[in-house]
Motif scaffolding. Structure first.
Motif, PDB file in Angstrom:
ATOM      1  N   TRP A 126      40.775  24.379  34.908  1.00  0.00           N
ATOM      2  CA  TRP A 126      40.981  26.062  34.548  1.00  0.00           C
ATOM      3  C   TRP A 126      42.066  26.735  35.704  1.00  0.00           C
ATOM      4  O   TRP A 126      42.693  27.682  35.579  1.00  0.00           O
ATOM      5  CB  TRP A 126      39.734  26.382  34.904  1.00  0.00           C
ATOM      6  N   ARG A 148      43.550  30.747  26.270  1.00  0.00           N
ATOM      7  CA  ARG A 148      42.302  30.241  25.746  1.00  0.00           C
ATOM      8  C   ARG A 148      42.874  29.466  24.356  1.00  0.00           C
ATOM      9  O   ARG A 148      44.462  30.164  23.628  1.00  0.00           O
ATOM     10  CB  ARG A 148      41.498  31.272  26.167  1.00  0.00           C
ATOM     11  N   PHE A 183      44.674  34.894  30.431  1.00  0.00           N
ATOM     12  CA  PHE A 183      44.349  35.425  31.209  1.00  0.00           C
ATOM     13  C   PHE A 183      44.301  35.213  32.342  1.00  0.00           C
ATOM     14  O   PHE A 183      45.311  34.525  33.059  1.00  0.00           O
ATOM     15  CB  PHE A 183      42.608  34.220  31.398  1.00  0.00           C
ATOM     16  N   TRP A 213      39.620  36.693  35.906  1.00  0.00           N
ATOM     17  CA  TRP A 213      38.737  36.134  34.598  1.00  0.00           C
ATOM     18  C   TRP A 213      38.352  34.533  35.020  1.00  0.00           C
ATOM     19  O   TRP A 213      37.091  34.306  34.852  1.00  0.00           O
ATOM     20  CB  TRP A 213      39.515  36.238  33.680  1.00  0.00           C
ATOM     21  N   VAL A 214      39.275  33.869  35.951  1.00  0.00           N
ATOM     22  CA  VAL A 214      39.042  32.422  36.175  1.00  0.00           C
ATOM     23  C   VAL A 214      38.217  32.492  37.201  1.00  0.00           C
ATOM     24  O   VAL A 214      37.252  31.383  36.857  1.00  0.00           O
ATOM     25  CB  VAL A 214      40.440  31.738  35.761  1.00  0.00           C
ATOM     26  N   LEU A 230      35.650  34.493  37.623  1.00  0.00           N
ATOM     27  CA  LEU A 230      34.966  35.047  37.193  1.00  0.00           C
ATOM     28  C   LEU A 230      34.182  34.023  36.561  1.00  0.00           C
ATOM     29  O   LEU A 230      32.749  33.772  36.967  1.00  0.00           O
ATOM     30  CB  LEU A 230      34.666  36.266  36.841  1.00  0.00           C
ATOM     31  N   HIS A 231      34.981  33.250  35.511  1.00  0.00           N
ATOM     32  CA  HIS A 231      34.552  31.821  34.714  1.00  0.00           C
ATOM     33  C   HIS A 231      34.006  30.739  35.421  1.00  0.00           C
ATOM     34  O   HIS A 231      33.336  30.426  35.439  1.00  0.00           O
ATOM     35  CB  HIS A 231      35.598  31.431  34.051  1.00  0.00           C
ATOM     36  N   LEU A 232      34.396  30.782  36.848  1.00  0.00           N
ATOM     37  CA  LEU A 232      34.024  29.702  37.331  1.00  0.00           C
ATOM     38  C   LEU A 232      33.080  30.157  38.557  1.00  0.00           C
ATOM     39  O   LEU A 232      32.192  28.721  38.560  1.00  0.00           O
ATOM     40  CB  LEU A 232      35.098  29.286  38.593  1.00  0.00           C
ATOM     41  N   GLU A 247      30.213  32.173  37.457  1.00  0.00           N
ATOM     42  CA  GLU A 247      29.563  31.614  36.787  1.00  0.00           C
ATOM     43  C   GLU A 247      28.861  30.240  36.075  1.00  0.00           C
ATOM     44  O   GLU A 247      27.920  30.108  36.483  1.00  0.00           O
ATOM     45  CB  GLU A 247      29.496  32.267  34.699  1.00  0.00           C
ATOM     46  N   GLU A 248      30.183  29.797  35.550  1.00  0.00           N
ATOM     47  CA  GLU A 248      29.704  28.222  35.534  1.00  0.00           C
ATOM     48  C   GLU A 248      29.351  27.036  36.296  1.00  0.00           C
ATOM     49  O   GLU A 248      28.453  26.485  36.471  1.00  0.00           O
ATOM     50  CB  GLU A 248      31.438  27.394  34.698  1.00  0.00           C
TER      51      GLU A 248
END
Length: 172
Positions: free
Chosen positions: A66, A133, A139, A143-144, A146-148, A150-151
């Motif tokens: 990412w 994406r 993105f 965004w990345v 927040l995505h990382l 979350e994951e």
């Protein structure tokens, strides 16, 4: 488990807060693997095949993919380059058991360090990714992050359960 996890401050600039909260989750996952042998890192909690070693290997891939590859446009590095992901979509989970615990932790720490470097070089949270994406949209760094976050947090929860099943250790 040793050490005290450092909680982020409750106020500050958005980039600092996002990266600090992500670092807390990264450290949580690493702490869940402290002091475990290769056999323990490869231990699954039935009926799942998920292991702590597999989580570390997967999260290293996620960080690199990412931040470095998709966001910054850097080439994919070993060991991920050249893997036929269509033929072996769980390669990183499956092969983690072949690696030494220190190798797994080092790979993850180094991937996180390189992710931090990508973030530090970015022009800001609104900077868009080099690669889009699957839906064709680029993105933002926001965004990345927040995505990382979350994951990584989701997998830290998995790590909690796995570690408790392995040796009864609980807590952060």
């Amino acid at each position: 488990m040793s050490g005290v996890r450092t909680e982020p401050t409750s106020s500050g600039p958005e980039p600092e807060l996002l990266t600090r909260y992500l670092d807390v989750q990264r450290e949580t996952v690493l702490r869940k693997t402290e002091g475990l042998t290769a056999t323990q890192l490869a231990q699954a909690l039935a009926p799942s095949a998920l292991t702590l070693g597999g989580l570390l290997h997967h999260l290293a891939l996620v960080e690199e993919t990412w931040f470095e590859v998709r966001f910054a446009g850097l080439p994919q590095r070993a060991p991920w380059a050249g893997i036929d992901w269509d033929a072996d979509p769980d390669w990183e989970f499956r092969t983690a058991a072949e690696l030494d615990p220190d190798q797994l932790r080092t790979r993850y720490r180094e991937a996180c360090d390189r992710s931090r470097e990508v973030v530090a070089r970015a022009s800001g949270l609104d900077q868009l990714s080099v690669q889009p994406r699957r839906n064709g949209e680029h993105f933002s760094l926001r965004w990345v992050l927040l995505h990382l976050l979350e994951e990584t947090a989701r997998h830290a929860g998995h790590a909690d359960l796995l570690r408790e099943a392995i040796d009864g250790s609980v807590g952060e």
